[in-house]
Write a protein that holds these residues in place. Structure first.
Motif, PDB file in Angstrom:
ATOM      1  N   ALA A 131       0.768  -1.120  -0.088  1.00  0.00           N
ATOM      2  CA  ALA A 131      -0.046  -0.121   0.007  1.00  0.00           C
ATOM      3  C   ALA A 131       0.660   1.218  -0.061  1.00  0.00           C
ATOM      4  O   ALA A 131       1.765   1.231   0.896  1.00  0.00           O
ATOM      5  N   TYR A 132       0.753   2.126  -0.862  1.00  0.00           N
ATOM      6  CA  TYR A 132       1.492   3.315  -0.997  1.00  0.00           C
ATOM      7  C   TYR A 132       0.989   4.734  -0.390  1.00  0.00           C
ATOM      8  O   TYR A 132       1.816   5.350  -0.211  1.00  0.00           O
ATOM      9  N   GLY A 133      -0.032   4.656  -0.272  1.00  0.00           N
ATOM     10  CA  GLY A 133      -0.639   6.050   0.409  1.00  0.00           C
ATOM     11  C   GLY A 133      -0.333   7.242  -0.306  1.00  0.00           C
ATOM     12  O   GLY A 133      -0.200   8.395   0.333  1.00  0.00           O
ATOM     13  N   ALA A 134       0.301   7.224  -1.501  1.00  0.00           N
ATOM     14  CA  ALA A 134       0.883   8.482  -2.297  1.00  0.00           C
ATOM     15  C   ALA A 134      -0.416   9.517  -2.219  1.00  0.00           C
ATOM     16  O   ALA A 134       0.055  10.916  -2.198  1.00  0.00           O
ATOM     17  N   ALA A 135      -1.469   9.275  -2.032  1.00  0.00           N
ATOM     18  CA  ALA A 135      -2.729  10.462  -2.074  1.00  0.00           C
ATOM     19  C   ALA A 135      -2.643  10.918  -0.671  1.00  0.00           C
ATOM     20  O   ALA A 135      -3.215  12.122  -0.581  1.00  0.00           O
ATOM     21  N   ALA A 185       4.858   2.782   7.932  1.00  0.00           N
ATOM     22  CA  ALA A 185       5.425   1.567   6.817  1.00  0.00           C
ATOM     23  C   ALA A 185       6.041   0.599   7.338  1.00  0.00           C
ATOM     24  O   ALA A 185       7.117   0.791   8.166  1.00  0.00           O
ATOM     25  N   ARG A 186       5.787  -0.611   6.888  1.00  0.00           N
ATOM     26  CA  ARG A 186       6.760  -1.820   6.823  1.00  0.00           C
ATOM     27  C   ARG A 186       7.659  -1.650   5.605  1.00  0.00           C
ATOM     28  O   ARG A 186       7.285  -1.295   4.558  1.00  0.00           O
ATOM     29  N   LEU A 187       8.974  -1.689   5.844  1.00  0.00           N
ATOM     30  CA  LEU A 187       9.940  -1.473   4.848  1.00  0.00           C
ATOM     31  C   LEU A 187      10.598  -2.633   4.386  1.00  0.00           C
ATOM     32  O   LEU A 187      11.011  -2.875   3.200  1.00  0.00           O
ATOM     33  N   THR A 188      11.357  -3.459   5.069  1.00  0.00           N
ATOM     34  CA  THR A 188      12.204  -4.748   4.861  1.00  0.00           C
ATOM     35  C   THR A 188      11.804  -5.889   5.428  1.00  0.00           C
ATOM     36  O   THR A 188      11.296  -5.941   6.400  1.00  0.00           O
ATOM     37  N   GLY A 189      12.389  -7.047   4.913  1.00  0.00           N
ATOM     38  CA  GLY A 189      12.271  -8.458   5.343  1.00  0.00           C
ATOM     39  C   GLY A 189      13.562  -9.096   5.184  1.00  0.00           C
ATOM     40  O   GLY A 189      14.227  -8.893   4.187  1.00  0.00           O
ATOM     41  N   GLU A 190      13.595 -10.233   5.956  1.00  0.00           N
ATOM     42  CA  GLU A 190      14.886 -10.862   5.970  1.00  0.00           C
ATOM     43  C   GLU A 190      14.628 -12.579   6.411  1.00  0.00           C
ATOM     44  O   GLU A 190      13.888 -12.759   7.169  1.00  0.00           O
ATOM     45  N   PHE A 191      15.046 -13.155   5.286  1.00  0.00           N
ATOM     46  CA  PHE A 191      14.724 -14.555   5.813  1.00  0.00           C
ATOM     47  C   PHE A 191      15.722 -15.221   6.806  1.00  0.00           C
ATOM     48  O   PHE A 191      16.824 -14.568   6.801  1.00  0.00           O
ATOM     49  N   GLN A 192      15.557 -16.157   7.699  1.00  0.00           N
ATOM     50  CA  GLN A 192      16.147 -16.847   8.712  1.00  0.00           C
ATOM     51  C   GLN A 192      16.734 -17.927   8.018  1.00  0.00           C
ATOM     52  O   GLN A 192      16.248 -18.586   7.315  1.00  0.00           O
ATOM     53  N   VAL A 193      17.942 -18.427   8.527  1.00  0.00           N
ATOM     54  CA  VAL A 193      18.674 -19.556   8.161  1.00  0.00           C
ATOM     55  C   VAL A 193      18.875 -20.374   9.140  1.00  0.00           C
ATOM     56  O   VAL A 193      19.406 -19.973  10.215  1.00  0.00           O
ATOM     57  N   ASP A 225      -3.009   2.479   6.839  1.00  0.00           N
ATOM     58  CA  ASP A 225      -3.947   1.354   7.492  1.00  0.00           C
ATOM     59  C   ASP A 225      -3.615   0.000   7.243  1.00  0.00           C
ATOM     60  O   ASP A 225      -3.718  -0.814   8.419  1.00  0.00           O
ATOM     61  N   ALA A 226      -3.147  -0.316   6.326  1.00  0.00           N
ATOM     62  CA  ALA A 226      -2.829  -1.788   6.130  1.00  0.00           C
ATOM     63  C   ALA A 226      -1.793  -2.265   6.745  1.00  0.00           C
ATOM     64  O   ALA A 226      -1.685  -3.453   7.205  1.00  0.00           O
ATOM     65  N   TYR A 227      -0.760  -1.332   6.940  1.00  0.00           N
ATOM     66  CA  TYR A 227       0.404  -1.850   7.894  1.00  0.00           C
ATOM     67  C   TYR A 227      -0.208  -1.888   9.322  1.00  0.00           C
ATOM     68  O   TYR A 227       0.183  -2.880  10.083  1.00  0.00           O
ATOM     69  N   GLY A 228      -1.251  -1.133   9.719  1.00  0.00           N
ATOM     70  CA  GLY A 228      -1.805  -1.108  11.072  1.00  0.00           C
ATOM     71  C   GLY A 228      -2.400  -2.407  11.454  1.00  0.00           C
ATOM     72  O   GLY A 228      -2.552  -3.158  12.208  1.00  0.00           O
ATOM     73  N   LYS A 229      -3.264  -2.930  10.256  1.00  0.00           N
ATOM     74  CA  LYS A 229      -3.912  -4.105  10.346  1.00  0.00           C
ATOM     75  C   LYS A 229      -2.900  -5.375  10.440  1.00  0.00           C
ATOM     76  O   LYS A 229      -3.098  -6.209  11.221  1.00  0.00           O
ATOM     77  N   TYR A 230      -1.977  -5.202   9.767  1.00  0.00           N
ATOM     78  CA  TYR A 230      -0.760  -6.134   9.737  1.00  0.00           C
ATOM     79  C   TYR A 230      -0.170  -6.490  11.174  1.00  0.00           C
ATOM     80  O   TYR A 230       0.071  -7.800  11.738  1.00  0.00           O
TER      81      TYR A 230
END
Length: 326
Positions: free
Chosen positions: A12-16, A123-131, A303-308
């Motif tokens: 979700a970008y929320g640019a508006a 905003a959620r920005l990044t993710g990293e996988f675990q090993v 809002d999408a991030y808040g729900k997440y």
């Protein structure tokens, strides 16, 4: 848990949602921020601190801010810093806190009276996988070998990782449960960072270790550690490690990081911060930071991030109850 493809679909970008930031003389989309204040509830050098420094650098290179101030307050996976951000930074429209999945678990495990729901999701920005890794001399050649040893005698299988209740610990518990073992019997050894955990692995002091791929990547390439599995939804380009799921254990995990505004910010300030992060996410400068640090962009805003975040709290609390930490 939300699948990686669902991450990407739900961007979700929320640019508006464009407002005025403190100190701006025109629309946020057309101006730069004089000073962005970044609050890091962890000590310098860790993942959240690296994220804050990358945000600062990308925003400066993209001419979206003129300057930034970074404040570090470490301790207990963010449970020490969060109350300060909530109480002392309240209403500051040009401030952002960097946090992530580790804080969700730490707040639950520490029974913190201050909750992540008290701050403002941006905003959620990044993710990293675990090993999952073992020392090169380990008799465990596959994840199945490791799981079989755990189920036979949980006390003899020690799992090295970061803070108790963090993403490493959560993944160990998820693997144990999905494989039919008792997650409460996971013998987890918590270390203050990737360095001490790596030293324990290389010294054959623990059976296995869990961390972000970036922490162990060089030692895996050098042959000093053997990677048994990665917590991704599918094989990753350039990383020849089988997923946990393809080895018959229905588990995947993304250690995400994002930003939050303080409580009590004006709607216009919230909208402007969402827009600032949206423009940063679309910039070549941010793409360079993701590539340099081996991070995956999983942008989700507003809002999408808040729900997440609400879903994450419920999901991680259930996992920590399985492990015996909630």
């Amino acid at each position: 848990m939300m699948h990686r493809r669902a991450f990407l679909r739900s961007t979700a970008y929320g640019a508006a949602a464009i407002g005025l930031l403190p100190g701006l003389s025109g629309p946020a989309a057309a101006q730069t921020v004089d000073t962005l204040k970044l609050f890091v509830p962890a000590n310098p050098g860790g993942g959240w601190d690296q994220t804050a420094r990358s945000i600062e650098l990308a925003l400066k290179q993209a001419n979206l801010i003129k300057g930034a101030q970074v404040t570090n307050v470490g301790g207990a996976g963010g449970a020490v810093g969060l109350p300060q951000f909530v109480n002392q930074w309240k209403g500051q429209g040009n401030a952002l806190m960097v946090a992530g999945m580790v804080m969700v678990g730490a707040l639950i495990a520490n029974k913190s009276p201050v909750k992540l729901s008290q701050v403002t999701p941006i905003a959620r920005l990044t993710g990293e996988f675990q090993v999952v890794v073992v020392p090169a001399a380990s008799p465990h050649k596959t994840l199945a070998d490791l799981v079989a040893a755990f189920k036979a005698d949980p006390a003899k299988v020690s799992w090295a990782g970061g803070s108790a209740g963090g993403s490493d610990h959560i993944l160990a518990g998820m693997i144990a449960k999905a494989a039919g073992g008792d997650p409460k019997k996971v013998s987890y050894v918590a270390y203050s960072g990737g360095g001490p955990a790596l030293a324990a692995l290389l010294g054959n002091q623990v059976t296995c270790g869990i961390s972000g791929f970036g922490e162990f990547g060089e030692q895996i390439k050098a042959g000093k550690l053997r990677a048994l599995a990665i917590s991704a939804d599918k094989r990753q380009a350039g990383i020849d490690i089988p997923t946990i799921r393809e080895q018959g254990i229905d588990v995947e995990l993304f250690n995400w990081r994002g930003v939050f505004a303080p409580p009590g910010v004006k709607d216009a300030d919230r909208a402007a911060m969402i827009d600032l992060m949206t423009r940063m996410n679309a910039s070549p400068a941010w793409a360079e930071q993701l590539k340099a640090r081996d991070w995956t962009g999983i942008f989700l805003a507003g809002d999408a991030y808040g729900k997440y975040i609400e879903q994450e709290n419920a999901r991680i609390e259930a996992i920590l109850k399985d492990i015996g930490l909630a």
